[in-house]
Design an enzyme around this catalytic site. Structure first.
Site, PDB file in Angstrom:
ATOM      1  N   LYS A  50     -24.132  57.140  25.134  1.00 14.56           N
ATOM      2  CA  LYS A  50     -25.285  55.912  25.082  1.00 14.56           C
ATOM      3  C   LYS A  50     -24.567  54.926  26.002  1.00 14.56           C
ATOM      4  O   LYS A  50     -25.603  54.230  26.738  1.00 14.56           O
ATOM      5  CB  LYS A  50     -25.040  55.488  23.260  1.00 14.56           C
ATOM      6  N   ARG A 110     -28.119  51.335  13.208  1.00 10.74           N
ATOM      7  CA  ARG A 110     -27.507  52.237  12.787  1.00 10.74           C
ATOM      8  C   ARG A 110     -27.653  52.452  11.485  1.00 10.74           C
ATOM      9  O   ARG A 110     -27.075  53.434  10.798  1.00 10.74           O
ATOM     10  CB  ARG A 110     -26.025  52.046  13.176  1.00 10.74           C
ATOM     11  N   ARG A 114     -12.006  59.661  26.921  1.00 11.95           N
ATOM     12  CA  ARG A 114     -12.568  58.340  27.564  1.00 11.95           C
ATOM     13  C   ARG A 114     -11.642  57.376  27.810  1.00 11.95           C
ATOM     14  O   ARG A 114     -10.818  57.115  26.980  1.00 11.95           O
ATOM     15  CB  ARG A 114     -13.573  57.748  26.537  1.00 11.95           C
ATOM     16  N   ARG A 171      -7.940  52.233  26.853  1.00 16.85           N
ATOM     17  CA  ARG A 171      -8.351  53.208  25.679  1.00 16.85           C
ATOM     18  C   ARG A 171      -8.627  52.653  24.698  1.00 16.85           C
ATOM     19  O   ARG A 171      -8.014  51.700  24.198  1.00 16.85           O
ATOM     20  CB  ARG A 171      -7.499  54.566  25.631  1.00 16.85           C
ATOM     21  N   ARG A 184     -16.433  58.782  12.271  1.00 12.97           N
ATOM     22  CA  ARG A 184     -17.530  58.060  12.985  1.00 12.97           C
ATOM     23  C   ARG A 184     -18.729  59.190  13.172  1.00 12.97           C
ATOM     24  O   ARG A 184     -19.663  58.802  12.816  1.00 12.97           O
ATOM     25  CB  ARG A 184     -17.189  57.604  14.424  1.00 12.97           C
TER      26      ARG A 184
HETATM   27  P1  AP5 Z   1     -20.006  57.112  26.252  1.00 13.32           P
HETATM   28  O1  AP5 Z   1     -21.071  56.820  26.900  1.00 13.32           O
HETATM   29  O2  AP5 Z   1     -18.782  56.151  26.162  1.00 13.32           O
HETATM   30  O3  AP5 Z   1     -20.360  57.769  24.656  1.00 13.32           O
HETATM   31  P2  AP5 Z   1     -21.187  56.557  23.612  1.00 13.32           P
HETATM   32  O4  AP5 Z   1     -22.232  57.461  23.099  1.00 13.32           O
HETATM   33  O5  AP5 Z   1     -21.301  55.139  24.163  1.00 13.32           O
HETATM   34  O6  AP5 Z   1     -20.044  56.689  22.509  1.00 13.32           O
HETATM   35  P3  AP5 Z   1     -19.238  55.583  21.554  1.00 13.32           P
HETATM   36  O7  AP5 Z   1     -18.073  56.122  21.188  1.00 13.32           O
HETATM   37  O8  AP5 Z   1     -19.163  54.273  22.353  1.00 13.32           O
HETATM   38  O9  AP5 Z   1     -20.169  55.500  20.651  1.00 13.32           O
HETATM   39  P4  AP5 Z   1     -19.832  54.815  19.258  1.00 13.32           P
HETATM   40  O10 AP5 Z   1     -21.131  54.674  18.561  1.00 13.32           O
HETATM   41  O11 AP5 Z   1     -18.881  55.779  18.347  1.00 13.32           O
HETATM   42  O12 AP5 Z   1     -19.024  53.485  19.414  1.00 13.32           O
HETATM   43  P5  AP5 Z   1     -19.729  51.971  19.362  1.00 13.32           P
HETATM   44  O13 AP5 Z   1     -18.973  51.283  20.253  1.00 13.32           O
HETATM   45  O14 AP5 Z   1     -20.955  51.836  19.338  1.00 13.32           O
HETATM   46  O15 AP5 Z   1     -19.190  58.618  26.619  1.00 13.32           O
HETATM   47  C1  AP5 Z   1     -17.989  59.035  26.066  1.00 13.32           C
HETATM   48  C2  AP5 Z   1     -17.311  59.762  27.045  1.00 13.32           C
HETATM   49  O16 AP5 Z   1     -18.144  61.029  27.592  1.00 13.32           O
HETATM   50  C3  AP5 Z   1     -17.061  58.998  28.263  1.00 13.32           C
HETATM   51  O17 AP5 Z   1     -15.744  59.299  28.761  1.00 13.32           O
HETATM   52  C4  AP5 Z   1     -18.163  59.310  29.348  1.00 13.32           C
HETATM   53  O18 AP5 Z   1     -17.457  59.356  30.718  1.00 13.32           O
HETATM   54  C5  AP5 Z   1     -18.174  60.990  28.919  1.00 13.32           C
HETATM   55  N1  AP5 Z   1     -19.618  61.315  29.172  1.00 13.32           N
HETATM   56  C6  AP5 Z   1     -20.684  60.538  28.778  1.00 13.32           C
HETATM   57  N2  AP5 Z   1     -22.074  61.323  29.143  1.00 13.32           N
HETATM   58  C7  AP5 Z   1     -21.259  62.615  29.347  1.00 13.32           C
HETATM   59  C8  AP5 Z   1     -21.981  63.926  29.750  1.00 13.32           C
HETATM   60  N3  AP5 Z   1     -23.336  63.993  29.616  1.00 13.32           N
HETATM   61  N4  AP5 Z   1     -21.273  65.036  30.010  1.00 13.32           N
HETATM   62  C9  AP5 Z   1     -19.998  64.643  30.043  1.00 13.32           C
HETATM   63  N5  AP5 Z   1     -18.903  63.644  29.640  1.00 13.32           N
HETATM   64  C10 AP5 Z   1     -19.993  62.610  29.284  1.00 13.32           C
HETATM   65  O19 AP5 Z   1     -19.231  51.700  18.048  1.00 13.32           O
HETATM   66  C11 AP5 Z   1     -17.835  51.554  17.583  1.00 13.32           C
HETATM   67  C12 AP5 Z   1     -17.610  51.070  16.212  1.00 13.32           C
HETATM   68  O20 AP5 Z   1     -18.245  49.755  15.959  1.00 13.32           O
HETATM   69  C13 AP5 Z   1     -18.504  52.007  15.150  1.00 13.32           C
HETATM   70  O21 AP5 Z   1     -17.688  53.077  14.646  1.00 13.32           O
HETATM   71  C14 AP5 Z   1     -18.432  50.852  14.026  1.00 13.32           C
HETATM   72  O22 AP5 Z   1     -17.300  50.794  13.255  1.00 13.32           O
HETATM   73  C15 AP5 Z   1     -18.714  49.518  14.703  1.00 13.32           C
HETATM   74  N6  AP5 Z   1     -20.442  49.348  15.189  1.00 13.32           N
HETATM   75  C16 AP5 Z   1     -20.920  49.306  16.233  1.00 13.32           C
HETATM   76  N7  AP5 Z   1     -22.246  49.010  16.206  1.00 13.32           N
HETATM   77  C17 AP5 Z   1     -22.562  48.944  14.905  1.00 13.32           C
HETATM   78  C18 AP5 Z   1     -23.620  48.761  14.092  1.00 13.32           C
HETATM   79  N8  AP5 Z   1     -24.860  48.739  14.692  1.00 13.32           N
HETATM   80  N9  AP5 Z   1     -23.396  48.710  12.781  1.00 13.32           N
HETATM   81  C19 AP5 Z   1     -22.465  49.070  11.993  1.00 13.32           C
HETATM   82  N10 AP5 Z   1     -21.195  49.319  12.794  1.00 13.32           N
HETATM   83  C20 AP5 Z   1     -21.295  49.261  14.143  1.00 13.32           C
END
Ligand code: AP5
Length: 227
Positions: A22, A97, A136, A169, A181
């Site tokens: 994402k 979410r 990552r 990281r 997660r």
């Molecule tokens: P990346 O693009 O970073 O993946 P992502 O989908 O953004 O994953 P996240 O881990 O950031 O999502 P998340 O939903 O757990 O975290 P968030 O910050 O929203 O890609 C990952 C890796 O893979 C990278 O190294 C990239 O280079 C690689 N990659 C990407 N695409 C690839 C491909 N096609 N092939 C190979 N490699 C690839 O949330 C964190 C925390 O915040 C949550 O756990 C929760 O506690 C809280 N939170 C955030 N939003 C909310 C909400 N709306 N409601 C409640 N709690 C929330």
């Protein structure tokens, strides 16, 4: 890519589990289409780093891999959406979410005379997601994202975008928290796929492809839905 394809205020939602890509894709869509990436994860991490009251409440929940309360997330999102750079359109990354967040988003957009343009579900295998999350790292200077195996800088140790040499990281990028997660995603977020499908705004893409192929698939969808 052609920025001019965006002719009206656009609200794109990227749905997908941790590691689906994402953030990676939202940053590229931002460059390609001039939309603003709005990541609730990034906003919450900034609140934690700043030690705000919301950040203090969110910290332990994020470290455990759970979802932060709707009240906190909605307050943070609402403040960010009120900033003028979002007027042309946004890419919501990691929001909504929960069903409550989806309903609240409709209310927020309604008030601004906008609606959800498209919801794109990034479809991936759970097993591969742990490896993506565990490898990552991001540039400490500009936030550009990398992966130990799938996306390394052209020159080892030097950010392609800003030339920075410090990388970081995330505290929640370990196998145990990533598993929690994923569980939260399936229990509380995946049901939104059917919700948006019922409204006729859902698109699905195979996000197991490499980063460039996923970018192409997404761009085609964005060009179509924003015409
Ligand atoms: P990346 O693009 O970073 O993946 P992502 O989908 O953004 O994953 P996240 O881990 O950031 O999502 P998340 O939903 O757990 O975290 P968030 O910050 O929203 O890609 C990952 C890796 O893979 C990278 O190294 C990239 O280079 C690689 N990659 C990407 N695409 C690839 C491909 N096609 N092939 C190979 N490699 C690839 O949330 C964190 C925390 O915040 C949550 O756990 C929760 O506690 C809280 N939170 C955030 N939003 C909310 C909400 N709306 N409601 C409640 N709690 C929330």
């Amino acid at each position: 890519m052609d920025n001019a394809t965006i002719t009206r205020p656009t609200v794109l939602i990227l749905l997908g589990p941790p590691g689906a890509g994402k953030g990676t894709q939202a940053r590229m869509l931002e460059e390609d289409f001039g939309l603003v990436q709005l990541s609730t994860g990034d906003l919450l991490r900034a609140a934690v780093a700043a030690g705000t009251e919301a950040g203090q409440q969110a910290k332990a929940v994020m470290e455990a891999g759970g979802l932060v309360s709707d009240d906190i997330v909605l307050a943070i999102l609402k403040d960010r959406m009120a900033e003028p750079d979002t007027a042309r359109g946004v890419i919501l990354d990691g929001f909504p979410r929960t069903a409550g967040q989806a309903e609240a988003l409709d209310g927020l957009l309604d008030g601004a005379g906008m609606k959800v343009t498209s919801v794109i579900s990034l479809e991936v295998d759970d097993a591969a997601m742990i490896a993506r999350v565990a490898g990552r790292h991001t540039c400490a200077g500009c936030g550009e994202g990398y992966h130990d195996a799938f996306k390394l800088p052209a020159t080892a140790g030097v950010c392609d975008r800003c030339g920075g040499t410090a990388f970081k990281r995330r505290a929640d990028d370990n196998a145990e928290t990533a598993g929690a997660r994923l569980t939260a995603y399936h229990a509380q977020t995946a049901p939104l796929i059917a919700y948006y499908e019922g409204r006729g705004v859902l698109e699905r893409i195979d996000a197991m492809d490499d980063i460039a192929a996923v970018r192409d698939s997404l761009s085609r969808i964005v060009q179509t839905v924003t015409r």
